[in-house]
Design a protein around this motif. Sequence first.
Motif, PDB file in Angstrom:
ATOM      1  N   THR A 125     -14.051  -3.038   4.180  1.00  0.00           N
ATOM      2  CA  THR A 125     -14.246  -1.790   3.451  1.00  0.00           C
ATOM      3  C   THR A 125     -13.581  -0.676   4.237  1.00  0.00           C
ATOM      4  O   THR A 125     -13.889  -0.467   5.415  1.00  0.00           O
ATOM      5  CB  THR A 125     -15.738  -1.472   3.270  1.00  0.00           C
ATOM      6  OG1 THR A 125     -16.362  -2.544   2.548  1.00  0.00           O
ATOM      7  CG2 THR A 125     -15.924  -0.170   2.496  1.00  0.00           C
TER       8      THR A 125
ATOM      9  N   GLN B 238     -13.132   1.666  -0.296  1.00  0.00           N
ATOM     10  CA  GLN B 238     -13.173   0.529  -1.206  1.00  0.00           C
ATOM     11  C   GLN B 238     -13.171  -0.775  -0.424  1.00  0.00           C
ATOM     12  O   GLN B 238     -12.655  -0.849   0.695  1.00  0.00           O
ATOM     13  CB  GLN B 238     -11.969   0.549  -2.160  1.00  0.00           C
ATOM     14  CG  GLN B 238     -12.052   1.572  -3.272  1.00  0.00           C
ATOM     15  CD  GLN B 238     -11.041   1.297  -4.366  1.00  0.00           C
ATOM     16  OE1 GLN B 238     -10.158   0.453  -4.226  1.00  0.00           O
ATOM     17  NE2 GLN B 238     -11.178   2.003  -5.484  1.00  0.00           N
ATOM     18  N   GLU B 239     -13.744  -1.795  -1.055  1.00  0.00           N
ATOM     19  CA  GLU B 239     -13.717  -3.127  -0.461  1.00  0.00           C
ATOM     20  C   GLU B 239     -12.456  -3.843  -0.924  1.00  0.00           C
ATOM     21  O   GLU B 239     -12.084  -3.779  -2.094  1.00  0.00           O
ATOM     22  CB  GLU B 239     -14.956  -3.919  -0.872  1.00  0.00           C
ATOM     23  CG  GLU B 239     -15.063  -5.260  -0.154  1.00  0.00           C
ATOM     24  CD  GLU B 239     -16.318  -6.030  -0.527  1.00  0.00           C
ATOM     25  OE1 GLU B 239     -17.008  -6.519   0.378  1.00  0.00           O
ATOM     26  OE2 GLU B 239     -16.599  -6.127  -1.738  1.00  0.00           O
ATOM     27  N   ARG B 240     -11.801  -4.517  -0.011  1.00  0.00           N
ATOM     28  CA  ARG B 240     -10.589  -5.242  -0.353  1.00  0.00           C
ATOM     29  C   ARG B 240     -10.465  -6.473   0.532  1.00  0.00           C
ATOM     30  O   ARG B 240     -11.173  -6.615   1.547  1.00  0.00           O
ATOM     31  CB  ARG B 240      -9.357  -4.352  -0.153  1.00  0.00           C
ATOM     32  CG  ARG B 240      -9.126  -3.953   1.281  1.00  0.00           C
ATOM     33  CD  ARG B 240      -7.803  -3.228   1.468  1.00  0.00           C
ATOM     34  NE  ARG B 240      -7.580  -2.918   2.868  1.00  0.00           N
ATOM     35  CZ  ARG B 240      -7.065  -3.777   3.758  1.00  0.00           C
ATOM     36  NH1 ARG B 240      -6.728  -4.996   3.379  1.00  0.00           N
ATOM     37  NH2 ARG B 240      -6.906  -3.434   5.019  1.00  0.00           N
ATOM     38  N   GLU B 241      -9.563  -7.346   0.173  1.00  0.00           N
ATOM     39  CA  GLU B 241      -9.292  -8.555   0.958  1.00  0.00           C
ATOM     40  C   GLU B 241      -8.152  -8.281   1.924  1.00  0.00           C
ATOM     41  O   GLU B 241      -7.064  -7.861   1.508  1.00  0.00           O
ATOM     42  CB  GLU B 241      -8.943  -9.727   0.043  1.00  0.00           C
ATOM     43  CG  GLU B 241      -8.705 -11.034   0.796  1.00  0.00           C
ATOM     44  CD  GLU B 241      -8.398 -12.200  -0.130  1.00  0.00           C
ATOM     45  OE1 GLU B 241      -7.862 -13.210   0.361  1.00  0.00           O
ATOM     46  OE2 GLU B 241      -8.686 -12.078  -1.341  1.00  0.00           O
TER      47      GLU B 241
ATOM     48  N   ASP C 224       0.844  -1.198   0.000  1.00  0.00           N
ATOM     49  CA  ASP C 224       0.000   0.000   0.000  1.00  0.00           C
ATOM     50  C   ASP C 224       0.876   1.243   0.000  1.00  0.00           C
ATOM     51  O   ASP C 224       1.874   1.318   0.733  1.00  0.00           O
ATOM     52  CB  ASP C 224      -0.911   0.014   1.223  1.00  0.00           C
ATOM     53  CG  ASP C 224      -1.994  -1.045   1.136  1.00  0.00           C
ATOM     54  OD1 ASP C 224      -1.938  -1.860   0.203  1.00  0.00           O
ATOM     55  OD2 ASP C 224      -2.884  -1.060   2.001  1.00  0.00           O
TER      56      ASP C 224
END
Length: 515
Positions: free
Chosen positions: A459, A478-481, A375
């Motif tokens: 999220t 945002q949605e992420r794993e 990130d």
Amino acid sequence: MPALYQFDDDYELVNRQSLDTGDDFDLDEADFQSHGRTASLYSPSPSLGARVFGVLVRYLPWPFRRKGYRKLQHQVPKTAGRPSRRTQRACFWMNALLCAISVLVVLTAILNPSYSRPPKHYRELREMISASGEPGRGNPENQRIFVAASLYDLGGHLLGGAWGERVLELLEILGNQNVFLSIYENEGSLDAMTAKVRYEKKVQCKHSIIYDTTFSLAAVPHVTMPDGSRRVKRTAFLAEARNRALEALEDQPAVRYDKILYLNDVLFDPIEAVQLLFATNLDGNGHPSYQAACAVDFINPFKYYDTFATRDEEGYSMGVPFFPWFAGRGKGLSRRDVLQGKDAVRVKSCWGGMVAFDAEPFQGSEPLRFRASKDLFWDASECCLIHADILSKNTTKNQSGIYMNPFVRVAYDQKTLSWLRFTRRLERLYTIPHSIVNRMVGLPWSNARRAEEAGQMVTEQVWVSDDTLDGGGSFQMQEREAGGDGYCGRRGLQLIKQTPRSGEKNWEQMPLPPG
């Protein structure tokens, strides 16, 4: 390692001066009980307790008593050349308070010191090593140890000084036939190269000591900045340097090691390093049981250093960096272990300048290696992420197997190291002030990713690049794993400087975009 939050104050005590006057009044001469006697017509002989109290008040805090009283003389108006009864009472209670503090400090240091009385098997191991000069005396089972270090030794002071000598002593205690030493140096000077050549002649075990003058940032993973430029995260650079000290494991795949001992540029007691390896968290069979066991490093006699890499058993960051270090949020298991004086304080991550690993996850077809977070505006210590990866391979979910060992302490200069044996005896006095300061400054600070589990869909606000925006992107929900390592990080970005000036750090802290 850089700390999660830099505490600039070193908590140093400041000397105070008292002003003398020519008109002194001796409170002891006016206080009957401070001499252990009373007028016969006023009361009978004082009790034993009163006499003991009088002696303590009179003698223990003598410098404080006289200076503190004289200072009060300047602040309180005198009546007929003599202090008022209120002033006398204030001096008396000040003496009593200072006396009580003195007694508390002395009794704590003598009767209830912190981490000054190691378990029996620690003492037996030290005695066995000290009583003999036989090589390998600290490693009776002949375990194979891989000792690694990644250094920046510009003037050759590490290999040519106390650090290098202590490493040689450690190798001899472990047995040169049982050890492989791997040291990686990047950048440096002619002095560093000279020190490397001389040191290599002293090393009697198998070794790889690399002095790399061709290190290139091109080999390190880059990130794309909002302005389109490509830069290197500081943690990515550190991860690459640490991994190069582990490359010797790949050069000898047939050799299987039992433990890896990773060292920073810290001063340490070689016997304590052996205790970290072989005495931490013994199981029922008398063998050490851990995935990782860390020392505790100090930047001064009171201040814990490596807060950036350390997380408690529930993933919380640390409190203010003095004993008992952990803020006790949640169940407070790590803080509780420290206050109970355990040699295996349960944590989720640590480093502490010196760490012993079970070597198994670092060998084989898919060996663990250090890494950085991908990130852009999220920084996490490579020394924390390696523990997160160890936990991801650990099938025992009820216990992490990662411990901090406060009996083993290291420092970044000799003066600090020599003071640690004394200052640890007073540490229990810090417990209540530590809790108060944590509440005042709000530690540990909130981390939205702390409780995330690997594979979980979450999220949250993440940076999204967008060339059409003036800032090159924006923070968006945002949605992420989740990766399961969110507890290691914080919102921020440290980058390697491309052309640092002489005398400057080779990295810089970048400001966060708005949003």
